[in-house]
Each structure stands twice: as structure tokens, then as C-alpha cells.
Design a protein around this motif. Sequence first.
Motif, short mmCIF file in Angstrom:
data_model
loop_
_atom_site.label_atom_id
_atom_site.label_comp_id
_atom_site.label_asym_id
_atom_site.label_seq_id
_atom_site.Cartn_x
_atom_site.Cartn_y
_atom_site.Cartn_z
N CYS A 62 0.85 -1.20 0.00
CA CYS A 62 0.00 0.00 0.00
C CYS A 62 0.89 1.25 0.00
CB CYS A 62 -0.90 -0.02 1.24
SG CYS A 62 -1.78 1.53 1.51
N CYS A 65 0.36 2.92 3.90
CA CYS A 65 0.70 2.22 5.15
C CYS A 65 1.76 1.12 4.93
CB CYS A 65 -0.54 1.64 5.80
SG CYS A 65 -1.22 0.19 4.96
N CYS A 112 -4.56 0.35 0.13
CA CYS A 112 -5.33 -0.77 0.69
C CYS A 112 -6.69 -0.24 1.14
CB CYS A 112 -4.57 -1.43 1.84
SG CYS A 112 -4.51 -0.48 3.37
N CYS A 115 -6.77 2.02 4.36
CA CYS A 115 -6.34 3.42 4.26
C CYS A 115 -7.40 4.24 3.54
CB CYS A 115 -5.02 3.52 3.51
SG CYS A 115 -3.59 3.06 4.50
N ARG A 199 -3.08 3.31 13.14
CA ARG A 199 -3.89 2.13 13.44
C ARG A 199 -3.07 1.19 14.32
NH1 ARG A 199 -4.81 2.32 7.59
NH2 ARG A 199 -3.68 0.40 7.19
ZN ZN Z 1 -2.81 1.07 3.47
#
Ligand code: ZN
Length: 216
Positions: A62, A65, A112, A115, A199
Motif C-alpha cells: 500500500c 501504510c 489498501c 487506508c 492504526r
Molecule cells: Zn494502506
Amino acid sequence: MISVAKDFANAPAKLLSQKCQDLITDAISHVGKHKFQKEYYAGKENEDSSKKNLIALYNNKCCFCESNASPSSFWQVEHFRPKNKSPKKSRYGHHNGYYWLGYEWSNLLLICSKCNNKKNSHFPLLNSENRIKNHPLDANNSLISNITNSIYENEGCILLNPEIDKVEDFLIFKPNGDIKGIDTQGRGEISIELYHLRRENLILARRKISDDFLMR
Ligand SMILES: [Zn+2]
């Protein structure tokens, strides 16, 4: 997030197809009514599409992230400048959508689903008066769509773009797995917030990388 070098001059065949050019024309002539076709801006992994080329460019991670795809999170082709208007009452500023950038290679990222959830179609600017509201044309009446063009740079966007910004000037990772914005304009911190980079599972994954490194 790490910086990557995209070849902006080399768009995938699918985006260069006549059908895609027709879709761009339709998006510009039917603002707010055009149905953006994922089949064209994202495409499939087994054809010369944005999705296939972005997966290769980002090494199957991603762009925000750096997670790999997993059963709970799948790949999406993300519009950095949102093709649709901002959510109602967005505290990140209102816009009507960058409708002319729906099929633009420089505006597409690999993201992803986790996100993408939070970013939605927010697109904050340092000064909302600089917002580009309609499709910009050059002196020859051609659409200016490459978002590395200075006209876009002058808009002063807040969110970090790993294909344009030198990400390490804005973000640092701490040994405990946390991430922190370090620039004075707050671009790093707002990107962390809207890309949801604090996260729990990301903090744990980063802490493990840090621990493994220190144990060596
Ligand atoms: Zn992500």
C-alpha cells in the motif's frame, strides 16, 4: 510511506486507449453526472492497466501504510485528487471533485481498503482560496492533467503524495512504532490522520521491525 519514482510520461495502455480518452471528454462535459468506470481507471491485474503497473511500482504494498494485501484488506486504485466531491460538512474543506483527473496516471495510487476508508474524498489545502475548481487548459486549449505540473503545485495541497513529496522530510518513525509529523505546516500530521496511519496493527508492525533491528 516511502517515496517512489513513477514514470509519469509512461501511462499504462489502458489509460491511453481511445475509450479512456472518450471517458475523460465525457467527465468534462457532464460534470457531476459522469459515471467513472473502474474498469478503465483501475483495470485488471492481467492487462496493461493502472492496477498492474501500480502493484509493480509499489512492490505489492500500500502506498500509504506499506502493508501487503491480506484477506481483510484488498487493493484499490486511489485518486490522489478525488474525482468526486468532498463529503458534506468536511472539516478539511469543500470541493466539487477533480472530475477531469479520473483517468490520469499521475493522479492514481495503490492503496489498501483500510487506508482508503478514512481518506474518503477529503482533500485539504493550505489555503482553500487556491483550490482549482475547473479543468485547467493550456494556451493551446489542451487539458493540463499531469499533477506534477506547477499549476497543481501552486494549489498547496496538504496530503503527502509518495510519488511527488520527499516523504522523509515530513514523517518520522519512533522506536515504539508510533509515527509523527515533523514539518511546520502540519502536512505530516494531517496525512497521518487522514490515511489513518496510527492504526493499532500498524503501530505493532512498526514496533516489531524496530525491535528486530535493535536486536541484531
Ligand atoms: Zn494502506
